[in-house]
Write a protein that holds these residues in place. Structure first.
Motif, PDB file in Angstrom:
ATOM      1  N   ILE A 268       0.828  -1.202   0.000  1.00  0.00           N
ATOM      2  CA  ILE A 268       0.000   0.000   0.000  1.00  0.00           C
ATOM      3  C   ILE A 268       0.862   1.251   0.000  1.00  0.00           C
ATOM      4  CG2 ILE A 268      -1.751   1.296   1.287  1.00  0.00           C
ATOM      5  CD1 ILE A 268      -2.680  -1.452   2.423  1.00  0.00           C
ATOM      6  N   GLU A 269       1.898   1.263   0.838  1.00  0.00           N
ATOM      7  CA  GLU A 269       2.784   2.416   0.912  1.00  0.00           C
ATOM      8  C   GLU A 269       3.475   2.674  -0.423  1.00  0.00           C
ATOM      9  OE1 GLU A 269       3.368   4.724   2.936  1.00  0.00           O
ATOM     10  OE2 GLU A 269       2.353   4.098   4.771  1.00  0.00           O
ATOM     11  N   GLN A 270       3.932   1.610  -1.055  1.00  0.00           N
ATOM     12  CA  GLN A 270       4.609   1.780  -2.339  1.00  0.00           C
ATOM     13  C   GLN A 270       3.658   2.320  -3.405  1.00  0.00           C
ATOM     14  OE1 GLN A 270       6.769  -1.592  -3.776  1.00  0.00           O
ATOM     15  NE2 GLN A 270       8.078  -1.760  -1.983  1.00  0.00           N
ATOM     16  N   VAL A 271       2.431   1.823  -3.399  1.00  0.00           N
ATOM     17  CA  VAL A 271       1.482   2.189  -4.458  1.00  0.00           C
ATOM     18  C   VAL A 271       0.922   3.595  -4.255  1.00  0.00           C
ATOM     19  CG1 VAL A 271      -0.724   1.606  -5.552  1.00  0.00           C
ATOM     20  CG2 VAL A 271       0.865  -0.218  -4.883  1.00  0.00           C
ATOM     21  N   PHE A 272       0.633   3.954  -2.983  1.00  0.00           N
ATOM     22  CA  PHE A 272      -0.070   5.211  -2.709  1.00  0.00           C
ATOM     23  C   PHE A 272       0.736   6.184  -1.854  1.00  0.00           C
ATOM     24  CE2 PHE A 272      -3.397   2.014  -3.445  1.00  0.00           C
ATOM     25  CZ  PHE A 272      -4.084   2.626  -4.479  1.00  0.00           C
ATOM     26  N   SER A 273       2.044   6.156  -1.970  1.00  0.00           N
ATOM     27  CA  SER A 273       2.892   7.054  -1.196  1.00  0.00           C
ATOM     28  C   SER A 273       2.763   8.483  -1.716  1.00  0.00           C
ATOM     29  CB  SER A 273       4.348   6.597  -1.290  1.00  0.00           C
ATOM     30  OG  SER A 273       4.797   6.722  -2.633  1.00  0.00           O
ATOM     31  N   ARG A 274       3.614   9.373  -1.192  1.00  0.00           N
ATOM     32  CA  ARG A 274       3.593  10.761  -1.669  1.00  0.00           C
ATOM     33  C   ARG A 274       4.048  10.871  -3.110  1.00  0.00           C
ATOM     34  NH1 ARG A 274       5.716  14.598   3.349  1.00  0.00           N
ATOM     35  NH2 ARG A 274       4.069  13.996   4.834  1.00  0.00           N
ATOM     36  N   THR A 275       4.753   9.875  -3.567  1.00  0.00           N
ATOM     37  CA  THR A 275       5.092   9.776  -4.990  1.00  0.00           C
ATOM     38  C   THR A 275       4.459   8.484  -5.502  1.00  0.00           C
ATOM     39  OG1 THR A 275       7.189   8.690  -4.410  1.00  0.00           O
ATOM     40  CG2 THR A 275       7.231  11.078  -4.796  1.00  0.00           C
ATOM     41  N   PRO A 276       3.154   8.499  -5.688  1.00  0.00           N
ATOM     42  CA  PRO A 276       2.395   7.266  -5.917  1.00  0.00           C
ATOM     43  C   PRO A 276       2.663   6.616  -7.269  1.00  0.00           C
ATOM     44  CG  PRO A 276       0.979   9.173  -6.225  1.00  0.00           C
ATOM     45  CD  PRO A 276       2.294   9.690  -5.701  1.00  0.00           C
ATOM     46  N   VAL A 277       2.399   5.327  -7.292  1.00  0.00           N
ATOM     47  CA  VAL A 277       2.399   4.587  -8.560  1.00  0.00           C
ATOM     48  C   VAL A 277       1.026   4.700  -9.203  1.00  0.00           C
ATOM     49  CG1 VAL A 277       2.734   2.326  -9.643  1.00  0.00           C
ATOM     50  CG2 VAL A 277       4.123   2.974  -7.664  1.00  0.00           C
ATOM     51  N   LEU A 278      -0.013   4.586  -8.377  1.00  0.00           N
ATOM     52  CA  LEU A 278      -1.395   4.740  -8.831  1.00  0.00           C
ATOM     53  C   LEU A 278      -2.019   5.955  -8.169  1.00  0.00           C
ATOM     54  CD1 LEU A 278      -2.904   1.118  -8.584  1.00  0.00           C
ATOM     55  CD2 LEU A 278      -2.026   2.240 -10.637  1.00  0.00           C
ATOM     56  N   ILE A 279      -2.889   6.651  -8.905  1.00  0.00           N
ATOM     57  CA  ILE A 279      -3.699   7.718  -8.313  1.00  0.00           C
ATOM     58  C   ILE A 279      -5.160   7.442  -8.644  1.00  0.00           C
ATOM     59  CG2 ILE A 279      -1.928   9.500  -8.264  1.00  0.00           C
ATOM     60  CD1 ILE A 279      -3.018  10.576 -10.903  1.00  0.00           C
ATOM     61  N   ILE A 280      -6.053   7.761  -7.704  1.00  0.00           N
ATOM     62  CA  ILE A 280      -7.484   7.477  -7.899  1.00  0.00           C
ATOM     63  C   ILE A 280      -8.248   8.708  -8.356  1.00  0.00           C
ATOM     64  CG2 ILE A 280      -7.486   5.581  -6.236  1.00  0.00           C
ATOM     65  CD1 ILE A 280      -8.888   7.611  -4.274  1.00  0.00           C
ATOM     66  N   ASN A 281      -7.539   9.843  -8.482  1.00  0.00           N
ATOM     67  CA  ASN A 281      -8.131  11.071  -8.999  1.00  0.00           C
ATOM     68  C   ASN A 281      -7.018  11.857  -9.703  1.00  0.00           C
ATOM     69  OD1 ASN A 281      -6.630  12.326  -6.885  1.00  0.00           O
ATOM     70  ND2 ASN A 281      -8.351  12.016  -5.471  1.00  0.00           N
ATOM     71  N   ASN A 282      -7.232  13.131  -9.931  1.00  0.00           N
ATOM     72  CA  ASN A 282      -6.192  13.906 -10.629  1.00  0.00           C
ATOM     73  C   ASN A 282      -4.983  14.216  -9.756  1.00  0.00           C
ATOM     74  OD1 ASN A 282      -7.578  14.029 -13.093  1.00  0.00           O
ATOM     75  ND2 ASN A 282      -8.791  15.775 -12.389  1.00  0.00           N
ATOM     76  N   PHE A 283      -5.140  14.065  -8.449  1.00  0.00           N
ATOM     77  CA  PHE A 283      -4.032  14.234  -7.501  1.00  0.00           C
ATOM     78  C   PHE A 283      -3.383  15.618  -7.633  1.00  0.00           C
ATOM     79  CE2 PHE A 283       0.144  12.932  -5.541  1.00  0.00           C
ATOM     80  CZ  PHE A 283      -0.387  12.515  -4.331  1.00  0.00           C
ATOM     81  N   GLN A 284      -4.220  16.647  -7.844  1.00  0.00           N
ATOM     82  CA  GLN A 284      -3.712  18.006  -8.015  1.00  0.00           C
ATOM     83  C   GLN A 284      -4.066  18.894  -6.830  1.00  0.00           C
ATOM     84  OE1 GLN A 284      -1.691  19.029 -10.602  1.00  0.00           O
ATOM     85  NE2 GLN A 284      -1.694  16.856 -11.163  1.00  0.00           N
ATOM     86  N   SER A 285      -5.343  19.044  -6.544  1.00  0.00           N
ATOM     87  CA  SER A 285      -5.776  19.929  -5.469  1.00  0.00           C
ATOM     88  C   SER A 285      -5.536  19.277  -4.105  1.00  0.00           C
ATOM     89  CB  SER A 285      -7.258  20.266  -5.624  1.00  0.00           C
ATOM     90  OG  SER A 285      -8.046  19.115  -5.403  1.00  0.00           O
ATOM     91  N   GLN A 286      -5.648  20.094  -3.060  1.00  0.00           N
ATOM     92  CA  GLN A 286      -5.476  19.566  -1.718  1.00  0.00           C
ATOM     93  C   GLN A 286      -6.538  18.538  -1.388  1.00  0.00           C
ATOM     94  OE1 GLN A 286      -2.847  20.316   0.492  1.00  0.00           O
ATOM     95  NE2 GLN A 286      -3.714  18.480   1.448  1.00  0.00           N
ATOM     96  N   SER A 287      -7.787  18.812  -1.815  1.00  0.00           N
ATOM     97  CA  SER A 287      -8.875  17.868  -1.528  1.00  0.00           C
ATOM     98  C   SER A 287      -8.656  16.542  -2.255  1.00  0.00           C
ATOM     99  CB  SER A 287     -10.226  18.470  -1.916  1.00  0.00           C
ATOM    100  OG  SER A 287     -10.280  18.736  -3.308  1.00  0.00           O
ATOM    101  N   GLU A 288      -8.111  16.587  -3.466  1.00  0.00           N
ATOM    102  CA  GLU A 288      -7.827  15.353  -4.205  1.00  0.00           C
ATOM    103  C   GLU A 288      -6.708  14.572  -3.526  1.00  0.00           C
ATOM    104  OE1 GLU A 288      -9.051  16.649  -8.769  1.00  0.00           O
ATOM    105  OE2 GLU A 288      -7.014  17.010  -8.025  1.00  0.00           O
TER     106      GLU A 288
END
Length: 266
Positions: free
Chosen positions: A188-208
């Protein structure tokens, strides 16, 4: 059920049972209209509604050698809008109809539609199928990946191992999507870290980014609460009820749906 697929024939006992069930659900004035709507022959001179329905089924199936229009008639009767305020009645009716249809590989869900299922070969199997965990998950629209990873356990109503296998399946899907080989929190850490492999949204705004982090924490919670205990505790000491299993598996289903739209960015 596809309009182009030929539904298998029902035997006379199955048609009679369905006719009796459906005859209780329609008024005498409405019955001719419903039969006409699906091109089934009516004989209004017959004494009871169920006999008129049964006769229409027999005539159609003898001529066409399939049960397509019979299935369409069932769908007309069990249209959900007809049962507003009568949910318990509706659920009981669907269960009884599913018992019969399971002998030819079909079942009805709460959306009023007919779906394929594993054919029941015995009465006890049909009774079990009507109330099993798999059917309830299908009625809730569970993600196909949940059903794929633990179908054998679901068919056996094995709540404990259904949860266990579904959890394993969720993390296997993360590996499949990323090519990584870790498991549990490390994965989980590898996939969704601060430098993620996968993103579930645009990962741009703070809320995202907050949503992304929340999803990561949700996966960690599932791993810690519903997977690790099963790896270390005997089944007898980790009781999973049917309601527990439904809730957990629907949570896993939600995770799979979010992964459906995930983007791999590295």
């Amino acid at each position: 059920m596809s309009n182009t697929k030929y539904a298998p024939c029902l035997d006379r006992a199955q048609m009679e049972h369905l006719a009796r069930l459906l005859g209780e659900e329609v008024t005498g004035s409405k019955l001719p209209l419903l039969l006409e709507q699906v091109y089934l022959h009516d004989r209004p001179e017959l004494s009871t509604k169920w006999k008129r329905i049964y006769n229409a089924f027999i005539i159609y199936q003898n001529e066409k050698q399939c049960s397509n229009q019979i299935m369409k008639f069932i769908k007309l009767v069990i249209e959900p809008a007809n049962y507003l305020g009568r949910l318990d009645v509706y659920k009981n009716l669907l269960q009884e109809i599913s018992k019969v249809l399971s002998f030819v590989g079909y079942e009805v869900h709460e959306d009023g539609k007919i779906y394929p299922c594993v054919v029941a070969n015995t009465l006890s199997e049909a009774e079990k199928r009507a109330r099993d965990l798999l059917s309830k998950l299908q009625q809730r629209g569970a993600h196909a990946s949940v059903l794929y990873y633990c179908r054998a356990e679901l068919l056996d109503n094995n709540y404990f191992h259904a949860v266990f296998e579904a959890n394993k399946g969720l993390f296997q899907r993360l590996r499949d999507l990323t090519g990584l080989t870790e498991d549990g929190n490390k994965l989980i850490e590898q996939v969704f870290s601060r430098t993620p492999v996968l993103i579930i949204n645009n990962f741009q705004s703070q809320s995202e980014q907050d949503e992304h982090k929340g999803f990561c924490n949700l996966l960690k919670g599932i791993c810690g609460m519903f997977r690790n205990p099963e790896a270390h505790e005997a089944k007898i000491t980790w009781n999973v009820t049917e309601q527990d299993a439904l809730d957990i598996l629907c949570m896993i289903s939600y995770c799979h749906r979010r992964l459906d739209n995930a983007q791999r960015i590295r």
